[in-house]
Write an enzyme that holds these catalytic residues in place. Sequence first.
Site, short mmCIF file in Angstrom:
data_model
loop_
_atom_site.label_atom_id
_atom_site.label_comp_id
_atom_site.label_asym_id
_atom_site.label_seq_id
_atom_site.Cartn_x
_atom_site.Cartn_y
_atom_site.Cartn_z
N CYS A 3 0.84 -1.20 0.00
CA CYS A 3 0.00 0.00 0.00
C CYS A 3 0.88 1.25 0.00
O CYS A 3 1.66 1.45 0.94
CB CYS A 3 -0.91 0.00 1.22
N CYS A 11 -1.38 6.73 5.99
CA CYS A 11 -2.43 5.96 6.66
C CYS A 11 -1.77 4.73 7.27
O CYS A 11 -1.10 3.98 6.57
CB CYS A 11 -3.52 5.56 5.67
N GLU A 261 -33.10 -8.02 17.57
CA GLU A 261 -32.14 -6.98 17.21
C GLU A 261 -32.71 -5.62 17.60
O GLU A 261 -33.91 -5.38 17.44
CB GLU A 261 -31.86 -7.05 15.70
N ASN A 306 -24.26 -13.12 18.49
CA ASN A 306 -23.23 -12.40 17.73
C ASN A 306 -23.18 -10.97 18.27
O ASN A 306 -23.60 -10.03 17.61
CB ASN A 306 -23.57 -12.42 16.24
N CYS A 333 -16.24 -10.94 17.64
CA CYS A 333 -15.18 -10.14 17.02
C CYS A 333 -14.17 -9.68 18.06
O CYS A 333 -13.27 -8.90 17.75
CB CYS A 333 -15.77 -8.94 16.28
#
Length: 374
Positions: A3, A11, A261, A306, A333
């Site tokens: 990159c 970045c 949800e 989740n 996650c």
Amino acid sequence: MQCPHFDAARCRSCTLMGTPYPEQVAAKQRHCREALGERPGLTWLEPVTGPEAGFRTKAKMVAGGTVDRPTLGILDAHGHGVDLRDCGLYPPGLQACLPVLADFVTRAALTPYDVARRTGELKSVIVTQSPDDELMVRLVLRSTEPLARIRKHLPWLRAALPRMVVASVNLLPEHKAVVEGDREILLTEVTSLRMRVNDIDLQLRPQGFFQTSTDVAAALYRQARAWVTEIAPASVWDLYCGVGGFALHCAAPDRDVLGVETSAEAVAGARRSAHEAGLDRVRFAVGDATAFALGAAAAPELVVVNPPRRGLGPELAGWLEASAVRHVVYSSCSTTSLARDLAAMPSLVPRRAQVLDMFPQTAHYEAIVLLERG
């Protein structure tokens, strides 16, 4: 993956840039195993990988620069725009639409928001690309002041970007570090983007959540479906269901599935997906996962969770521990919150686990674990 923005220090979001991809995956596998600790009877499946570049379904581009020379990307330490329209994390189709959107910023006179001065209107541009290469474009604004100009020039944008099927304005009047606000103004007749994953059509509305990589998300849903099919529960809850990915993949003619949800937009999309697929025994409800579980009259045989990065929290973990639920499929996650939640549910024993590299070039990843009551 190489990159130029990383090499030039413009970045540094991709903290593992330059590390060979197999090494990244191996490190994530080690990290997850260490976080969960040594557990007798736990089988680790092979990690799931996808493309290491061009994998992101969504581009969240902060607006900077000026009306005549806008930047779409990030802001540097001084609040100046860094243009990342050619970021290698985005697929070619997503990259190709960004110059058109930059032109639209100029055409519609959308002044980029100046963080230091707290002036200007356009805070960010959020673009999502479906597996069928259709686009959802969202403009995050400070107020409705530019709305008339946006509507005036929308026909130009639709002609220049014919793949755009959903467009909206999101209002974020507050000066705070969040991506979007609560109010959404739709600009198109079509209200959702079809996200085809495996054999399921998910409907993503503007404020709905979708996984970062469609390829890896497909593998995640297939794994959950395989475990649920093997266990064959009569009833399933999908808590934090989003647009219904797990719930819809776990559907079966003899099974009741309920997704919960907080986002009404996500639930509306999930209900549409279930209706179009003819899944009469899959239902969705708007609500808080913890409050729903604590207030339910009876527990299902299996629960899919989740949660966001913070995890289940002590109340929901405590409810699962004390409930009659026999199995839990936990997609996470954050292994930090996953390990904390597992410690709070000692009766639910991890039997199988898998790392899925949803976020190449970073230390983040997804993990899925099958828990069985011991």
